[in-house]
Design a protein around this motif. Structure first.
Motif, short mmCIF file in Angstrom:
data_model
loop_
_atom_site.label_atom_id
_atom_site.label_comp_id
_atom_site.label_asym_id
_atom_site.label_seq_id
_atom_site.Cartn_x
_atom_site.Cartn_y
_atom_site.Cartn_z
N THR A 109 0.83 -1.21 0.00
CA THR A 109 0.00 0.00 0.00
C THR A 109 0.87 1.26 0.00
N MET A 110 1.96 1.23 0.73
CA MET A 110 2.86 2.40 0.72
C MET A 110 3.40 2.66 -0.69
N MET A 111 3.69 1.60 -1.44
CA MET A 111 4.13 1.76 -2.82
C MET A 111 3.03 2.35 -3.69
N LEU A 112 1.82 1.91 -3.48
CA LEU A 112 0.69 2.40 -4.27
C LEU A 112 0.39 3.87 -3.96
N PRO A 129 -7.06 -6.86 8.34
CA PRO A 129 -6.75 -5.62 9.04
C PRO A 129 -5.81 -4.78 8.20
N LEU A 130 -5.83 -3.47 8.42
CA LEU A 130 -4.99 -2.59 7.61
C LEU A 130 -3.52 -2.99 7.70
N ALA A 131 -3.06 -3.35 8.89
CA ALA A 131 -1.68 -3.80 9.09
C ALA A 131 -1.63 -4.69 10.32
N GLU A 137 1.06 4.64 9.94
CA GLU A 137 1.93 5.11 8.86
C GLU A 137 1.18 5.12 7.53
N MET A 138 0.38 4.11 7.29
CA MET A 138 -0.40 4.03 6.06
C MET A 138 -1.45 5.13 6.00
N ALA A 139 -2.11 5.39 7.12
CA ALA A 139 -3.11 6.45 7.17
C ALA A 139 -2.46 7.82 6.97
N ASP A 140 -1.32 8.05 7.64
CA ASP A 140 -0.60 9.32 7.48
C ASP A 140 -0.21 9.55 6.02
N PRO A 182 -15.25 3.15 5.55
CA PRO A 182 -14.21 3.25 6.57
C PRO A 182 -12.83 3.52 5.98
N SER A 183 -12.19 4.54 6.51
CA SER A 183 -10.90 5.01 6.00
C SER A 183 -9.75 4.28 6.69
N PHE A 184 -8.55 4.49 6.15
CA PHE A 184 -7.34 3.95 6.81
C PHE A 184 -7.25 4.45 8.24
#
Length: 352
Positions: free
Chosen positions: A79-82, A94-96, A104-107, A320-322
């Motif tokens: 996801t960070m790459m995307l 789960p998100l992580a 970190e992903m949400a930020d 629902p958001s990150f």
């Protein structure tokens, strides 16, 4: 909208089916490390472009958004790459694996202005959506007490197959194979069901986790059966309401059932969702005096898949958001610590 599906396991099949039904969505690519698996998946859903790495798909770049259906531990790096590539992402739950990575992903998504959603599938349950609307409209007054459960019976029933011989179930019972038990598997679902339905944030958590003996030496082959089978939580909500949430894989007679009861000072609501149907009941007004419950029509609601497509098209963030999933992951992380310390923990730092 041109969609890339990242990961082609069994849950990716549901994503492919759901997105294929949405007008204007084209499944243009699929990614999996296993060439045979990505080819079989892509053939089933007429997906023309197949990749064995996300890097190759990003180099190709002819897609508008991504469904990330990789294993849990792969959500963060992919996801960070995307996000870095500017691609909107619907990520599986789960998100992580922990709050730090989820945050970190949400930020990153927020800073980049990227549309981001987590596929908490029970948001698709119409009775849950109407229950929340009723709470927000004040129809049951101030929420005082919340009760929620997620009950499964696959440790006592062979409806889903025999867990004793099937690796797809055995790994879920073994911490050494990456499982955090029933807490990690369905904890985020029932916490979201409870807090979203009651329209309240969680302030404190006290949790107990339990793993029961299931085989000689609590081991089958390479699998040590030490992941939790059941959990109970006591919660304090942001308005002072009290909550009890529990889940178990030993719940005989319940194949896969979520139940939510919300009690306010002017009425009560109950939501039940299982494999066959969903139901919404309420006890309000004059019915309070004789404890009479009425079944309500909850109508229909758009799925997460449809709402993700709408969000990407309209460039308006949806839930629902990150960030929401990260906050739920914080509660799950604290639940583990709470069990270890036998202590109640606060989900947000004190401010002075």
């Amino acid at each position: 909208m041109r969609l890339l599906i990242l990961g082609t396991g069994w849950m990716a099949e549901e994503h492919a089916r759901q997105f294929s039904r949405i007008e204007g969505v084209e499944l243009v690519g699929a990614v999996d490390l296993d060439r045979a698996r990505v080819d079989k998946f892509s053939d089933s859903y007429s997906i023309p472009n197949r990749f064995e790495s996300l890097e190759d798909a990003l180099a190709w770049d002819k897609f508008d958004a991504v469904a990330n259906v990789t294993p849990d531990r792969i959500h963060h790096p992919t996801t960070m790459m995307l996000i870095a590539a500017g691609k909107p992402v619907l990520c599986e739950k789960p998100l992580a694996e922990n709050y730090q990575r989820a945050s970190e992903m949400a930020d990153a998504a927020e800073q980049a202005g990227i549309i981001n959603m987590v596929n908490l599938t029970y948001r698709n349950v119409a009775p849950l959506q109407r229950a929340r609307a009723m709470v927000l409209a004040g129809e049951i007054g101030t929420v005082r007490h919340v009760e929620a459960s997620y009950l499964q019976s696959w440790l006592v029933s062979k409806f889903w197959g025999d867990w004793r011989t099937d690796p797809k179930w055995l790994w879920r019972l073994s911490r050494g194979h990456g499982s955090n038990g029933v807490l990690g598997d369905v904890g985020i679902h029932i916490l979201d069901f409870a807090s979203y339905g009651a329209a309240l944030d969680i302030d404190h958590v006290f949790c107990r986790l339990r793993s029961f003996d299931k085989a000689p030496g609590n081991r089958i082959g390479e699998y040590e059966l030490d992941a939790n089978d059941s959990f109970t939580m006591a919660l304090d909500f942001s308005n002072g309401a009290f909550g009890v949430v529990h889940a178990s894989r030993w719940a005989t007679g319940h194949l896969n059932e979520l139940r939510l009861r919300i009690y306010g000072d002017k009425g009560g609501i109950e939501v039940v969702h299982n494999l066959t149907d969903s139901e919404l009941k309420a006890c309000m007004g004059e019915d309070i005096e004789n404890a009479k419950w009425q079944v309500l029509d909850a109508g229909t609601v758009p799925t997460n898949y449809q709402r993700f497509v709408d969000a990407v098209r309209n460039r308006v963030q949806a839930e629902p958001s990150f960030r929401h999933a990260a906050e739920l992951q914080k509660v799950l992380d604290l639940a583990v610590v709470s069990d270890e310390k036998r202590a109640e923990l606060r989900t947000h730092a004190e401010t002075h």
